[in-house]
Design a protein around this motif. Structure first.
Motif, mmCIF file in Angstrom:
data_model
loop_
_atom_site.group_PDB
_atom_site.id
_atom_site.type_symbol
_atom_site.label_atom_id
_atom_site.label_comp_id
_atom_site.label_asym_id
_atom_site.label_seq_id
_atom_site.Cartn_x
_atom_site.Cartn_y
_atom_site.Cartn_z
ATOM 1 N N UNK A 125 7.598 2.219 8.045
ATOM 2 C CA UNK A 125 6.137 2.059 8.054
ATOM 3 C C UNK A 125 5.435 3.384 7.771
ATOM 4 N N UNK A 126 5.973 4.481 8.279
ATOM 5 C CA UNK A 126 5.393 5.797 8.028
ATOM 6 C C UNK A 126 5.618 6.226 6.590
ATOM 7 N N UNK A 127 6.797 5.924 6.055
ATOM 8 C CA UNK A 127 7.074 6.234 4.649
ATOM 9 C C UNK A 127 6.081 5.511 3.748
ATOM 10 N N UNK A 128 5.792 4.248 4.055
ATOM 11 C CA UNK A 128 4.872 3.455 3.237
ATOM 12 C C UNK A 128 3.469 4.044 3.269
ATOM 13 N N UNK A 129 2.936 4.265 4.475
ATOM 14 C CA UNK A 129 1.564 4.749 4.593
ATOM 15 C C UNK A 129 1.419 6.154 4.023
ATOM 16 N N UNK A 130 2.330 7.057 4.400
ATOM 17 C CA UNK A 130 2.238 8.426 3.913
ATOM 18 C C UNK A 130 2.479 8.502 2.410
ATOM 19 N N UNK A 131 3.438 7.717 1.927
ATOM 20 C CA UNK A 131 3.733 7.736 0.505
ATOM 21 C C UNK A 131 2.567 7.256 -0.336
ATOM 22 N N UNK A 132 1.862 6.223 0.153
ATOM 23 C CA UNK A 132 0.700 5.754 -0.594
ATOM 24 C C UNK A 132 -0.484 6.696 -0.448
ATOM 25 N N UNK A 133 -0.544 7.447 0.635
ATOM 26 C CA UNK A 133 -1.543 8.519 0.731
ATOM 27 C C UNK A 133 -1.299 9.542 -0.372
ATOM 28 N N UNK B 155 7.252 10.694 -9.907
ATOM 29 C CA UNK B 155 8.212 10.814 -8.803
ATOM 30 C C UNK B 155 7.982 9.711 -7.783
ATOM 31 N N UNK B 156 6.716 9.438 -7.465
ATOM 32 C CA UNK B 156 6.407 8.363 -6.516
ATOM 33 C C UNK B 156 6.779 7.007 -7.093
ATOM 34 N N UNK B 157 6.515 6.808 -8.383
ATOM 35 C CA UNK B 157 6.898 5.542 -9.021
ATOM 36 C C UNK B 157 8.382 5.275 -8.842
ATOM 37 N N UNK B 158 9.193 6.309 -8.985
ATOM 38 C CA UNK B 158 10.636 6.144 -8.984
ATOM 39 C C UNK B 158 11.256 6.126 -7.585
ATOM 40 N N UNK B 159 10.488 6.512 -6.545
ATOM 41 C CA UNK B 159 11.151 6.719 -5.258
ATOM 42 C C UNK B 159 10.504 6.050 -4.054
ATOM 43 N N UNK B 160 9.216 5.722 -4.115
ATOM 44 C CA UNK B 160 8.545 5.250 -2.906
ATOM 45 C C UNK B 160 9.156 3.957 -2.376
ATOM 46 N N UNK B 161 9.272 2.956 -3.233
ATOM 47 C CA UNK B 161 9.847 1.687 -2.772
ATOM 48 C C UNK B 161 11.302 1.870 -2.363
ATOM 49 N N UNK B 162 12.025 2.694 -3.108
ATOM 50 C CA UNK B 162 13.442 2.916 -2.781
ATOM 51 C C UNK B 162 13.597 3.577 -1.419
ATOM 52 N N UNK B 163 12.765 4.580 -1.125
ATOM 53 C CA UNK B 163 12.860 5.269 0.162
ATOM 54 C C UNK B 163 12.423 4.356 1.304
ATOM 55 N N UNK C 204 2.877 -3.207 -4.740
ATOM 56 C CA UNK C 204 3.264 -2.209 -3.730
ATOM 57 C C UNK C 204 2.622 -2.531 -2.381
ATOM 58 N N UNK C 205 1.349 -2.871 -2.435
ATOM 59 C CA UNK C 205 0.604 -3.224 -1.217
ATOM 60 C C UNK C 205 1.331 -4.320 -0.442
ATOM 61 N N UNK C 206 1.844 -5.305 -1.174
ATOM 62 C CA UNK C 206 2.550 -6.419 -0.551
ATOM 63 C C UNK C 206 3.941 -6.007 -0.085
ATOM 64 N N UNK C 207 4.704 -5.357 -0.955
ATOM 65 C CA UNK C 207 6.085 -5.008 -0.622
ATOM 66 C C UNK C 207 6.157 -3.995 0.515
ATOM 67 N N UNK C 208 5.176 -3.111 0.593
ATOM 68 C CA UNK C 208 5.167 -2.094 1.640
ATOM 69 C C UNK C 208 4.475 -2.586 2.915
ATOM 70 N N UNK C 209 3.995 -3.818 2.864
ATOM 71 C CA UNK C 209 3.428 -4.497 4.039
ATOM 72 C C UNK C 209 2.294 -3.709 4.674
#
Length: 397
Positions: A192-200, A228-236, A343-348
């Motif tokens: 959850x922190x990865x999602x919020x911080x990553x989208x920030x 870099x975010x495109x390639x890693x945010x969902x994966x992380x 992303x909004x949906x997948x990262x909940x």
């Protein structure tokens, strides 16, 4: 002169150490300033980690004395003033901030005021007398343990008076002397922190890329961070990996460098009152609003300013996400919006309603959103457009 090389300026940046194991260089860097270290951290996560044990052992080996100042939640002006008052009886050779954006912002503000000793309220933008900051600041070393705010590279400390305001203490002398970015420190971040911080971080990159003060150097960094975010945010978010951690740490660092030079946009304009009036984490605000705000900006630009340079920039990112160089501008922009919705949906990302925000609250949020960040949005949005961004992220009925 070509627009591509119109005049621009780049403000002060920290010296940067980036890479796996970079935190092991912190003790020697801190020791170069003297023997007394003020260590500002979050309440528990870092100090309970294996990295903290190694760090404290190295401090002892080098003969460093340190005191820890824990930060709980987003720092307030009262926290900064109370901390400065309690700590001024000791000479501090440097301040080390280790943690997420809240810990780094607290450390930055405390470092700025340990020597002058006055209240941070003297300098907050839009609050009090807004006196010029005279300094000097105590040398500040920033060590982020999340990938989101980019505070390690910025000149402002964001402070929150709950229920009142969320404002910045800003000056170039507050910029960290060193930013030590070790992707390994992200290994304990929950999804959850990865999602919020990553989208920030992503929001900061995209807003800086289309901001009215963008320039060729920030554009290059923003592109690099966005990819870099495109390639890693969902994966992380799905699974920890060294590669994804490094990419997101890079994206976050680039976002901080860029926003410090260009300003931001509508998402961060709305984030200021939302974070002040409601107990909603900053990263959640960015993550839940970025798709709607991007869609609103694009629709307004297409309707009112079709020659605005932000439109081809949005299209460029859409093509990079679609990996289709020949995609026409309108379709590329739609692909970008659709990707952000996915992303909004997948990262909940939770909706604003989850934090007690309702339609009756929207007028005061919109009224308080016209601060610094909104001024660099690529187009001036109406109050109704801003309201619609917020309405789109209230609870669906």
């Amino acid at each position: 002169m070509s627009d591509a090389f119109a005049p621009f300026s780049i403000s002060r940046l920290p010296r940067i150490e980036f890479g796996s194991g970079a935190v092991d260089r912190l003790p020697a860097i801190a020791a170069s300033y003297g023997s007394r270290v003020l260590l500002v951290t979050g309440e528990r996560s870092f100090v309970e980690s294996a990295a903290a044990g190694r760090l404290f052992a190295q401090f002892q080996q080098l003969g460093l004395g340190w005191q820890r100042l824990p930060v709980s939640g987003e720092p307030s002006p009262e926290f900064v003033d109370d901390s400065v008052a309690a700590l001024r009886g000791t000479t501090w050779d440097c301040v080390v901030g280790i943690g997420g954006g809240s810990a780094l912002d607290a450390a930055k503000a405390v470092a700025g005021l340990l020597r002058p000793g006055n209240s941070v309220l003297d300098h907050l933008e839009g609050v009090g007398p807004e006196l010029p900051y005279r300094g000097p600041a105590t040398p500040f070393i920033a060590v982020p343990t999340t990938a989101g705010t980019g505070s390690e590279a910025t000149r402002n400390a964001v402070l929150t008076a709950p229920g009142g305001f969320k404002k910045s203490f800003r000056d170039e002398r507050l910029v960290a002397e060193w930013a030590i970015v070790d992707p390994d420190l992200l290994a304990t971040c929950p999804p959850a922190l990865i999602a919020a911080d990553g989208l920030d971080a992503f929001t900061q990159l995209l807003e800086a890329f289309v901001a009215t003060r963008a320039n060729p150097l920030t554009d290059a960094l923003a592109r690099s961070g966005i990819m870099a975010a495109r390639d890693s945010l969902l994966a992380l978010h799905r699974e920890q990996s060294a590669t994804a951690r490094a990419q997101m740490a890079h994206a976050s660092l680039c976002s901080g460098i860029c926003l410090a030079q260009t300003g931001l946009g509508a998402v961060h304009g709305l984030a200021s009152p939302l974070g002040a009036f409601f107990p909603i984490p900053h990263g959640v605000v960015c993550g839940t609003l970025v798709a709607s705000a991007t869609a609103c900006n694009i629709a307004a630009l297409e309707a009112r300013e079709p020659d605005n340079p932000a439109l081809p920039k949005y299209a460029e990112i859409g093509r990079r996400f679609a990996m289709q160089k020949g995609l026409n501008g309108r379709d590329a922009r739609r692909f970008l919006i659709d990707t952000l919705r996915r992303w909004e949906s997948e990262l909940e990302l939770p909706r604003l309603s989850a934090y007690g925000i309702g339609e009756d609250d929207l007028p005061r949020i919109v009224a308080a959103s016209r601060g610094g960040s909104m001024k660099s949005n690529p187009i001036v949005l109406s109050d109704d457009e801003l309201r619609q961004i917020l309405v789109s992220r209230l609870q669906q009925r």
